[in-house]
Design a protein around this motif. Structure first.
Motif, short mmCIF file in Angstrom:
data_model
loop_
_atom_site.label_atom_id
_atom_site.label_comp_id
_atom_site.label_asym_id
_atom_site.label_seq_id
_atom_site.Cartn_x
_atom_site.Cartn_y
_atom_site.Cartn_z
N UNK A 293 0.82 -1.22 0.00
CA UNK A 293 0.00 0.00 0.00
C UNK A 293 0.85 1.27 0.00
N UNK A 294 2.10 1.14 0.46
CA UNK A 294 2.95 2.33 0.62
C UNK A 294 3.90 2.53 -0.55
N UNK A 295 3.78 1.75 -1.61
CA UNK A 295 4.81 1.78 -2.65
C UNK A 295 4.92 3.14 -3.34
N UNK A 296 3.78 3.82 -3.54
CA UNK A 296 3.85 5.13 -4.18
C UNK A 296 4.56 6.13 -3.27
N UNK A 297 4.29 6.08 -1.98
CA UNK A 297 4.98 6.96 -1.03
C UNK A 297 6.48 6.64 -0.99
N UNK A 298 6.81 5.37 -1.07
CA UNK A 298 8.23 4.96 -1.09
C UNK A 298 8.93 5.62 -2.27
N UNK A 299 8.31 5.56 -3.42
CA UNK A 299 8.93 6.16 -4.60
C UNK A 299 9.00 7.68 -4.46
N UNK A 300 7.90 8.29 -4.06
CA UNK A 300 7.81 9.75 -4.00
C UNK A 300 8.80 10.32 -2.97
N UNK A 301 8.91 9.66 -1.82
CA UNK A 301 9.81 10.15 -0.76
C UNK A 301 11.28 9.91 -1.11
N UNK A 302 11.52 9.15 -2.17
CA UNK A 302 12.89 8.94 -2.60
C UNK A 302 13.35 9.96 -3.62
N UNK A 303 12.40 10.60 -4.31
CA UNK A 303 12.78 11.55 -5.35
C UNK A 303 12.52 13.00 -4.97
N UNK A 304 11.71 13.24 -3.94
CA UNK A 304 11.40 14.60 -3.49
C UNK A 304 12.24 14.94 -2.25
N UNK A 305 12.35 16.24 -1.98
CA UNK A 305 13.13 16.65 -0.82
C UNK A 305 12.24 17.22 0.28
N UNK A 306 12.61 16.92 1.51
CA UNK A 306 11.91 17.47 2.67
C UNK A 306 12.15 18.96 2.84
N UNK A 307 13.11 19.51 2.11
CA UNK A 307 13.33 20.96 2.15
C UNK A 307 12.13 21.70 1.55
N UNK A 308 11.53 21.10 0.55
CA UNK A 308 10.47 21.77 -0.20
C UNK A 308 9.09 21.20 0.08
N UNK A 309 9.03 20.10 0.79
CA UNK A 309 7.76 19.40 0.95
C UNK A 309 7.57 18.89 2.38
N UNK A 310 6.33 18.99 2.85
CA UNK A 310 5.95 18.24 4.05
C UNK A 310 5.53 16.87 3.54
N UNK A 311 6.46 15.93 3.60
CA UNK A 311 6.20 14.65 2.93
C UNK A 311 5.07 13.86 3.59
N UNK A 312 4.97 13.96 4.92
CA UNK A 312 3.87 13.26 5.59
C UNK A 312 2.52 13.78 5.06
N UNK A 313 2.40 15.11 5.01
CA UNK A 313 1.13 15.68 4.55
C UNK A 313 0.89 15.35 3.08
N UNK A 314 1.93 15.50 2.27
CA UNK A 314 1.76 15.28 0.83
C UNK A 314 1.33 13.84 0.53
N UNK A 315 1.82 12.90 1.31
CA UNK A 315 1.48 11.48 1.09
C UNK A 315 0.30 11.04 1.95
N UNK A 316 -0.29 11.98 2.66
CA UNK A 316 -1.41 11.65 3.57
C UNK A 316 -1.01 10.56 4.57
N UNK A 317 0.17 10.71 5.11
CA UNK A 317 0.67 9.76 6.11
C UNK A 317 0.79 10.47 7.46
N UNK A 318 0.97 9.68 8.50
CA UNK A 318 0.95 10.25 9.85
C UNK A 318 2.15 9.82 10.67
#
Lengths: 194, 194
Positions: free
Chosen positions: A74-99
């Protein structure tokens, strides 16, 4: 077999593509790490390798803590996205709807709620290697979702639908080929007679 | 999710159960290693963790060389057997009907012929951690079977039928869930119109 000799490369496959959470609970970050593995049984230790220019690098170095969160199908898209995006520019938890949730032992180590197995890790050593710094860490606690336990409290990790990464592809785990020790295990006499 | 907090453990899964070859070409040995991973991209580096009491430990420490041989579905029984038996009492290559070949670069680093991808590794550092010593090593050469290459010489590692280990089980690689970068890749306009 007829083989070609190539120069050294990162061809060790497959590997676990884990989600690493770090930073405080107020501004938690996620980063996908492929360069990871268990390195010791007693004490339980893992390593992760992180490029110094990655945003998570200084978060982990400053706090000396991170969590390895095992990813599910279920998390595979988040795994990919969090590998190519930076936490400098993104709140990754919010962007992936994770907690993020607090760890059970470490205080600067948010864990990923949606992952059924979280390893809370305390850094013991940082070794610069070149493109990556190698973080050695002790696993001080494991947070395990109760849905993975059978009626005797035994962990059935196959229920977690973990994923694996191999040479550019995210894959599910396939068919069972054997269990540890099967090559030397004696068949039960009772079963032979059937 | 409702989680239990357990003490630290080696729950990082899945992992690559690699066959490590070591020793000279006249008395080569094989050991199955689960505690392994890539640790750096530039230079290409891997780590393996080995218990000091294992027969392979002194072979690797003395020569400063080993090879990581990626196991295929055909090799799963050997992977299991070489993990539970000792090279002190067994000629593992002979017992498993496997063959050692010289590496293409390193001289004290037999490679496993039956594995389609062999990483020749030179140890750079040994770090005692407790139950295991952590060997850091540079991958100085990769030997790749030509059957894995397409007509342009590109490596198609999915042809190798690699295996993975998770919580006591050897598994094949399953269905593809995505490819690296797929979560941010724009669809090709041409394909959208179809």
């Amino acid at each position: 077999m007829s083989k070609q000799s190539w120069r050294g490369s990162t061809l060790l496959n497959p590997e676990p593509p884990v989600l690493v959470s770090c930073g405080g609970l107020e501004q938690p970050n996620l980063i996908t790490i492929g360069w990871t593995g268990t390195i010791c049984t007693q004490p339980s230790m893992v390593s992760i390798s992180v490029r110094p220019e990655r945003y998570s690098h200084h978060l982990i170095k400053e706090s000396g803590q991170f969590a390895i969160n095992l990813p599910t199908e279920q998390l595979v898209r988040a795994v990919d996205w969090c590998g190519v995006k930076s936490g400098r520019d993104n709140d990754k938890f919010a962007a992936c709807k994770l907690h993020a949730a607090p760890g059970s032992v470490l205080t600067d180590c948010p864990i990923l709620e949606e992952s059924p197995v979280n390893l809370e890790c305390r850094v013991t050593q940082v070794i610069p290697l070149g493109s990556h710094d190698l973080f050695l860490a002790e696993v001080v606690a494991c947070d395990v979702d109760e849905s993975l336990l059978d009626e005797n409290g035994k962990l059935c990790l196959d229920k977690a639908k973990l994923i694996v990464y191999s040479h550019g592809e995210y894959l599910s785990l396939g068919k069972k080929l054997g269990t540890f020790g099967y090559s030397v295990r004696k068949k039960k006499p009772g079963k032979r007679k059937k």
